[in-house]
Design a protein around this motif. Structure first.
Motif, mmCIF file in Angstrom:
data_model
loop_
_atom_site.group_PDB
_atom_site.id
_atom_site.type_symbol
_atom_site.label_atom_id
_atom_site.label_comp_id
_atom_site.label_asym_id
_atom_site.label_seq_id
_atom_site.Cartn_x
_atom_site.Cartn_y
_atom_site.Cartn_z
ATOM 1 N N ARG A 37 0.819 -1.295 0.045
ATOM 2 C CA ARG A 37 -0.182 0.043 0.104
ATOM 3 C C ARG A 37 0.858 1.083 0.062
ATOM 4 N N VAL A 38 0.453 1.944 -0.766
ATOM 5 C CA VAL A 38 1.227 3.575 -1.047
ATOM 6 C C VAL A 38 0.230 4.468 -1.161
ATOM 7 N N TRP A 39 0.777 5.715 -0.417
ATOM 8 C CA TRP A 39 -0.096 6.957 -0.547
ATOM 9 C C TRP A 39 0.576 7.868 -1.644
ATOM 10 N N ARG A 40 0.131 8.459 -2.485
ATOM 11 C CA ARG A 40 0.824 9.431 -3.449
ATOM 12 C C ARG A 40 0.043 10.640 -3.555
ATOM 13 N N GLU A 41 0.454 11.691 -4.123
ATOM 14 C CA GLU A 41 0.151 12.949 -4.080
ATOM 15 C C GLU A 41 0.003 13.631 -5.633
ATOM 16 N N ILE A 42 -1.083 14.066 -6.293
ATOM 17 C CA ILE A 42 -1.155 14.577 -7.574
ATOM 18 C C ILE A 42 -1.404 16.055 -7.342
ATOM 19 N N ASP A 43 -0.189 16.799 -7.673
ATOM 20 C CA ASP A 43 -0.321 18.288 -7.626
ATOM 21 C C ASP A 43 -0.750 18.719 -9.205
ATOM 22 N N LEU A 44 -2.145 19.498 -8.954
ATOM 23 C CA LEU A 44 -2.387 19.993 -10.236
ATOM 24 C C LEU A 44 -1.959 20.983 -11.010
ATOM 25 N N ARG A 45 -0.867 21.599 -10.161
ATOM 26 C CA ARG A 45 -0.089 22.595 -11.106
ATOM 27 C C ARG A 45 0.905 22.133 -11.857
ATOM 28 N N GLU A 46 1.182 20.834 -11.709
ATOM 29 C CA GLU A 46 2.174 20.376 -12.979
ATOM 30 C C GLU A 46 1.257 20.278 -14.308
ATOM 31 N N SER A 90 -8.863 26.715 -5.038
ATOM 32 C CA SER A 90 -7.863 26.601 -3.904
ATOM 33 C C SER A 90 -7.630 25.124 -3.729
ATOM 34 N N VAL A 91 -8.116 24.292 -4.542
ATOM 35 C CA VAL A 91 -7.594 22.717 -4.307
ATOM 36 C C VAL A 91 -6.596 22.451 -5.416
ATOM 37 N N VAL A 92 -5.527 22.177 -5.037
ATOM 38 C CA VAL A 92 -4.367 22.134 -6.225
ATOM 39 C C VAL A 92 -3.795 20.688 -5.809
ATOM 40 N N LYS A 93 -4.036 20.263 -4.957
ATOM 41 C CA LYS A 93 -3.567 18.730 -4.596
ATOM 42 C C LYS A 93 -4.391 17.873 -4.325
ATOM 43 N N PHE A 94 -4.438 16.531 -4.705
ATOM 44 C CA PHE A 94 -5.045 15.278 -4.301
ATOM 45 C C PHE A 94 -4.280 14.181 -3.870
ATOM 46 N N GLN A 95 -4.725 13.606 -2.965
ATOM 47 C CA GLN A 95 -3.905 12.356 -2.373
ATOM 48 C C GLN A 95 -4.662 11.226 -2.747
ATOM 49 N N ILE A 96 -4.009 10.144 -3.146
ATOM 50 C CA ILE A 96 -4.562 8.808 -3.493
ATOM 51 C C ILE A 96 -3.907 7.769 -2.683
ATOM 52 N N LYS A 97 -4.787 6.780 -2.034
ATOM 53 C CA LYS A 97 -4.555 5.593 -1.616
ATOM 54 C C LYS A 97 -4.606 4.370 -2.356
ATOM 55 N N GLU A 98 -3.509 3.830 -2.650
ATOM 56 C CA GLU A 98 -3.636 2.608 -3.364
ATOM 57 C C GLU A 98 -2.891 1.485 -3.134
ATOM 58 N N ASP A 99 -3.448 0.198 -3.522
ATOM 59 C CA ASP A 99 -2.669 -1.006 -3.494
ATOM 60 C C ASP A 99 -2.153 -1.554 -4.547
ATOM 61 N N TRP A 100 -0.549 -1.894 -4.656
ATOM 62 C CA TRP A 100 -0.116 -2.675 -5.766
ATOM 63 C C TRP A 100 -0.340 -4.193 -5.357
#
Length: 292
Positions: A71-80, A165-175
């Motif tokens: 299990r990993v947690w990753r962040e998506i930055d919408l400014r990219e 104002s929401v510029v990031k999302f966090q994702i929880k996922e399982d490999w």
């Protein structure tokens, strides 16, 4: 006999033409002023493939067939630049989520840690729509007036929500490696918009506002098309781009006995190096499964 055959063929052909929908490209009939107010098609074809789409079910996985899980947690930055799709005003991800919560098509879960849910991401406490809105907008003091226009008091109300104002999302996922199908794949478990948290005048950084259980949200994501700069007819929904991994992200946590985040033991550029190490570790596991 030949005449009857030709007559029947002509009749069938005429019925087929009449049954076809009118060609929007060649319509030259003006709309009367007193006609029912029906919006014309914005273009030369109706875009309803995605609106009527359904999410493709995942393959079933038995616990006995899982040889490896991480299990990993990753962040998506919408400014990219690669993630600009998720912030498009025409199909903004946060707008889709908020509209889904308000309509009851999507359920939001509290991200506040509890005794039974230390990380706050176990989908344990359901939030109401007004509770969700309060996670984003600051409270404002609104004065109360009587019939004579005199102020008699005041009350607190939730301020206006700004989706930008929401510029990031966090994702929880399982490999997961499924030995039954010989497939090593990621499965997204949850998605959370990030907000800045302040307490006692201190900036605590960005934290998840709430969590969305991804498997239950796929039915809505599958009906929401995405917008790209290169092609208007992408044919892709939000469910598609998540499954196809069309986003740029960085890992902020991996499952570990101490339940530590990367920023708890690495600072500065070392956080990026650690994120890449975790990513490479997962990819190396898949590479080492096969011999060439």
């Amino acid at each position: 006999m030949k005449r009857v055959y030709l007559t029947g063929l002509f009749t069938v052909f005429s019925l087929v033409l009449l049954a076809q929908k009118p060609d929007l490209n060649n319509s030259n009939t003006p709309v009367p002023v007193d006609a029912p107010k029906e919006r014309p098609v914005d273009g030369y074809f109706k875009k309803n493939n995605i609106e009527e789409a359904k999410a493709t079910p995942f393959a079933y996985i038995r616990e006995a067939d899982v040889m490896y899980s991480k299990r990993v947690w990753r962040e998506i930055d919408l400014r990219e630049k690669m993630n600009a799709t998720y912030a498009s005003p025409k199909a903004r991800l946060i707008d889709i989520i908020m509209e889904g919560i308000k309509s009851g098509e999507m359920t939001a879960y509290d991200a506040v840690s509890t005794k039974d849910d230390p990380n706050g991401d176990a989908f344990s406490t359901v939030l109401k729509p007004d509770q969700v809105m309060s996670k984003f907008a600051d409270s404002v003091l609104i004065p109360d007036f009587n019939a004579n226009g005199e102020q008699v008091g005041s009350h607190m109300a939730v301020g206006e929500f700004n989706p930008d104002s929401v510029v990031k999302f966090q994702i929880k996922e399982d490999w997961i490696f499924d030995k039954n199908r010989s497939v090593f794949e990621p499965r997204i478990v949850g998605i959370a918009p990030m907000v800045k948290i302040k307490a006692a005048g201190q900036d605590l950084g960005e934290q998840p506002a709430f969590w969305i259980y991804y498997p239950n949200a796929r039915h809505l994501f599958a009906t929401k098309g995405v917008v790209t700069r290169s092609n208007d007819a992408t044919g892709l929904s939000y469910d598609d781009i998540f499954l196809k991994r069309l986003f740029s992200s960085y890992i902020v946590k991996e499952s570990n006995p101490e339940d530590l985040r990367i920023k708890d033991y690495a600072q500065g550029i070392d956080k990026l190096y650690e994120s890449e190490r975790v990513k490479k570790e997962i990819l190396d596991y898949e590479h080492d499964l096969w011999s060439y």
